[in-house]
Write a protein that holds these residues in place. Structure first.
Motif, short mmCIF file in Angstrom:
data_model
loop_
_atom_site.label_atom_id
_atom_site.label_comp_id
_atom_site.label_asym_id
_atom_site.label_seq_id
_atom_site.Cartn_x
_atom_site.Cartn_y
_atom_site.Cartn_z
N SER A 25 0.85 -1.27 -0.23
CA SER A 25 0.07 -0.14 -0.10
C SER A 25 0.86 1.41 -0.16
N ASP A 26 2.02 1.11 0.13
CA ASP A 26 3.15 2.16 0.08
C ASP A 26 3.52 2.82 -1.31
N SER A 27 3.06 3.98 -1.62
CA SER A 27 3.09 4.40 -3.08
C SER A 27 4.76 4.60 -3.46
N SER A 28 5.57 4.71 -2.29
CA SER A 28 6.98 4.65 -2.53
C SER A 28 7.77 3.50 -3.09
N ASP A 29 6.92 2.26 -2.93
CA ASP A 29 7.24 1.23 -3.45
C ASP A 29 7.30 0.77 -4.69
N TYR A 30 6.43 1.74 -5.46
CA TYR A 30 6.28 1.60 -6.96
C TYR A 30 7.08 2.36 -7.64
N ASN A 31 7.77 1.82 -8.82
CA ASN A 31 8.78 2.55 -9.67
C ASN A 31 8.05 3.12 -11.06
N TYR A 32 7.07 2.52 -11.37
CA TYR A 32 6.20 2.98 -12.55
C TYR A 32 4.75 3.21 -12.34
N TRP A 33 4.64 4.42 -13.07
CA TRP A 33 3.27 4.97 -12.86
C TRP A 33 2.68 5.30 -14.11
N GLY A 34 1.29 5.17 -14.01
CA GLY A 34 0.39 5.62 -15.36
C GLY A 34 0.27 7.12 -15.26
N GLN A 35 -0.47 7.76 -16.30
CA GLN A 35 -0.58 9.17 -16.40
C GLN A 35 -1.88 9.59 -15.48
N GLY A 36 -2.67 8.51 -15.14
CA GLY A 36 -3.85 9.05 -14.28
C GLY A 36 -4.97 8.98 -15.26
N THR A 37 -6.12 8.57 -14.81
CA THR A 37 -7.47 8.96 -15.50
C THR A 37 -8.60 9.32 -14.22
N GLN A 38 -9.27 10.16 -14.61
CA GLN A 38 -10.44 10.95 -13.74
C GLN A 38 -11.49 10.24 -13.87
N VAL A 39 -11.71 10.12 -12.45
CA VAL A 39 -13.38 9.37 -12.07
C VAL A 39 -14.20 10.42 -11.41
N THR A 40 -15.25 10.65 -11.64
CA THR A 40 -16.01 11.61 -10.98
C THR A 40 -17.56 11.05 -10.77
N VAL A 41 -17.88 11.07 -9.62
CA VAL A 41 -19.12 10.47 -8.97
C VAL A 41 -20.02 11.53 -8.56
N SER A 42 -21.27 11.56 -9.16
CA SER A 42 -22.12 12.84 -8.75
C SER A 42 -23.10 12.14 -7.80
N SER A 43 -23.52 12.93 -6.99
CA SER A 43 -24.64 12.63 -5.95
C SER A 43 -26.14 12.54 -6.53
#
Length: 126
Positions: A108-126
Motif C-alpha cells: 500500500s506504500d506508493s514509494s514502493d512503486y517504480n512505474y506509474w501511469g498518467q492517471g485517469t479521472q473518475v467523477t461521481v455525482s450525487s
C-alpha cells in the motif's frame, strides 16, 4: 522497464459501477506487482488496492467490499472494478507497478512503486 496506461475514467452517478484497466507494455511484465492509487483535489494521494505477483490482493478500508482488482496476464492488464461508487470516490486514479519476487505481498506504500501511469479521472455525482 514497463509502461502503464490507464483506460478512460468517466463521470458516473452515485451507486453506479465503473471498471478501469491498466495496460502494461515492456519486458518481463509477469515480474511486476500492481497497485491502484487515487488523488482527490486538495488531498494527498492515497492507496486504493493492489495485487501481488502471486495474485494476492489488498484494499483500503474505504473501498473494501466495493472495489476489486483482477488481472489478465496474457493481456498484460490489471483491472479495478468499482461498484457502488460514492461522491467521495471522485479522484484521479493511477495504476503503478513494481518489480518484486513472487512471495512479496501487495504493498500500500506508493514509494514502493517504480512505474506509474498518467492517471485517469473518475467523477461521481450525487
Amino acid at each position: 522497464q514497463v509502461q502503464l496506461v490507464e483506460s478512460a475514467g468517466g463521470w458516473v452517478q452515485a451507486g453506479d459501477s465503473l471498471r478501469l484497466a491498466c495496460v502494461a507494455s515492456g519486458h518481463s511484465y509477469s515480474r511486476y506487482a500492481v497497485g491502484w492509487f487515487r488523488q482527490a483535489p486538495g488531498k494527498e494521494r492515497e492507496f486504493v488496492g493492489a495485487i501481488s505477483r502471486a495474485g494476492g490482493t489488498s484494499y483500503a478500508d474505504s473501498v473494501k467490499g466495493r472495489f476489486s482488482i483482477s488481472r489478465d496476464i496474457a493481456k498484460k492488464t490489471v483491472y479495478l472494478e468499482m461498484n457502488r461508487l460514492k461522491p467521495e470516490d471522485t479522484a484521479l486514479y493511477y495504476c503503478a507497478a513494481r518489480s518484486t519476487i513472487l512471495t512479496v505481498p501487495p504493498s500500500s506504500d506508493s514509494s514502493d512503486y517504480n512505474y506509474w501511469g498518467q492517471g485517469t479521472q473518475v467523477t461521481v455525482s450525487s
